[in-house]
Design a protein around this motif. Structure first.
Motif, PDB file in Angstrom:
ATOM      1  N   ASP A   1      60.436  56.046  29.996  1.00  0.00           N
ATOM      2  CA  ASP A   1      61.359  55.563  29.979  1.00  0.00           C
ATOM      3  C   ASP A   1      62.120  55.078  31.327  1.00  0.00           C
ATOM      4  O   ASP A   1      62.931  54.579  31.824  1.00  0.00           O
TER       5      ASP A   1
ATOM      6  N   VAL B   1      64.973  55.539  18.553  1.00  0.00           N
ATOM      7  CA  VAL B   1      65.314  55.331  20.062  1.00  0.00           C
ATOM      8  C   VAL B   1      65.110  57.180  19.991  1.00  0.00           C
ATOM      9  O   VAL B   1      64.753  57.356  21.662  1.00  0.00           O
TER      10      VAL B   1
ATOM     11  N   ARG C   1      68.167  57.989  27.016  1.00  0.00           N
ATOM     12  CA  ARG C   1      67.943  57.059  26.459  1.00  0.00           C
ATOM     13  C   ARG C   1      69.245  56.029  25.295  1.00  0.00           C
ATOM     14  O   ARG C   1      69.556  55.189  25.050  1.00  0.00           O
TER      15      ARG C   1
END
Ligand code: HEC
Length: 272
Positions: free
Chosen positions: A26, A202, A264
């Protein structure tokens, strides 16, 4: 939301499986805009500096970075700040500083719930934002640049007032309308947000469990460290997490999961 409550009960059994396996992938979009060194987490343990566009993770310009409030948060300052707040801020941010004043409707992005966020953000971040407003990246908001209206002392006084409002030290003044900070409502909102994040994939349910169970601890640590603190949300959160690990209140895996989930959620636009 019910499922989150249920999962919280299961916390003990899933914590061990909650390592942050996806954090690395990420973080690849890290930007090069992180210049002020004191925005970096001092312990460097999670490597999350500067990778997000959400406002709490913005780099504080050098001109502001590291400043702490020179105005003691005494009754006189809070009273002066209250007058400034009612006149200049409550229309958008609401009497209670929860972002729900009469002028808030239709603003995108919405006014921030500053009574709450000011507990978690450094003095330098707050002073920067009050001074320079939101007509720039990454904010692009109607937040006004108050440096042309309020002198330096006024800006620090109003920050003292907003923080006193959020900690419950002062009661909202009746004027524009809007709710006071309500921990129960906040809890409910957060449970709904986590359920939504799980639904959108997510985060996993296990991660939601860890986040829900540790959020209060992390917030509490950030609030305890608030006085004289500087730095953006990343910096202050990393510090609080490292302290909680050292104090034995969180495991390193829990701290890593918390940071990764927070990252996130912010990127997915699910976090205020
Ligand atoms: C015209 C509406 C408006 C007024 C009036 C206004 N604000 Fe804001 N403010 C916003 C909006 C919208 C945001 C959220 C977007 C952003 O961060 O720029 C914001 C964000 C902020 C933030 C950043 C908080 C965070 O969590 O990042 C602070 C601090 C703040 N305002 C303080 C104030 C203070 C103090 C006053 C009065 C002196 C004030 N604002 C007046 C609209 C307003």
């Amino acid at each position: 939301m019910k499922s989150i409550v249920f999962f919280v009960l299961l916390i003990g059994s899933v914590l061990s499986s909650a390592a942050c396996s996806s954090a690395g992938s990420d973080n690849v979009e890290a930007t090069t805009t992180q210049t002020a060194t004191n925005n970096e987490p001092s312990n460097g343990m999670m490597g999350m500096g500067g990778s997000m566009m959400a406002r709490h993770h913005a780099s504080i310009p050098n001109e502001y970075a590291g400043l702490t409030n020179p105005m003691p948060a005494d009754d006189a300052s809070i009273e002066r700040g209250g007058e400034i707040y009612v006149t200049n801020c409550a229309s958008c941010h609401g009497d209670g500083g929860m972002g729900d004043g009469p002028a808030a409707a239709g603003l995108d992005p919405a006014p921030a719930p500053i009574a709450h966020t000011s507990q978690m953000l450094g003095d330098d971040y707050l002073y920067w934002r009050v001074s320079e407003g939101g007509a720039m990246e990454p904010f692009n908001s109607t937040m006004i640049a108050w440096k042309t209206v309020l002198d330096e002392d006024d800006r620090w006084d109003v920050i003292n007032y907003v923080q006193a409002l959020g900690s419950g030290q002062v009661m909202p003044q009746q004027g524009m309308g809007g709710a006071a900070y309500d921990p129960d409502a906040e809890e409910e909102r957060q449970a709904e947000m986590l359920a939504e994040a799980v639904a959108q994939e997510v985060i996993t349910e296990e991660e939601a469990v860890v986040f829900a169970a540790t959020h209060g601890l992390v917030d509490g640590q950030m609030i305890r460290n608030r006085e004289g603190a500087s730095g953006n949300m990343d910096y202050r959160m990393a510090d609080a997490l490292a302290e909680l690990v050292v104090a034995g209140k969180l495991t390193q895996a829990q701290a890593d999961t918390f940071a990764s989930v927070h990252d996130r959620l912010a990127k997915a636009g699910l976090m205020q």
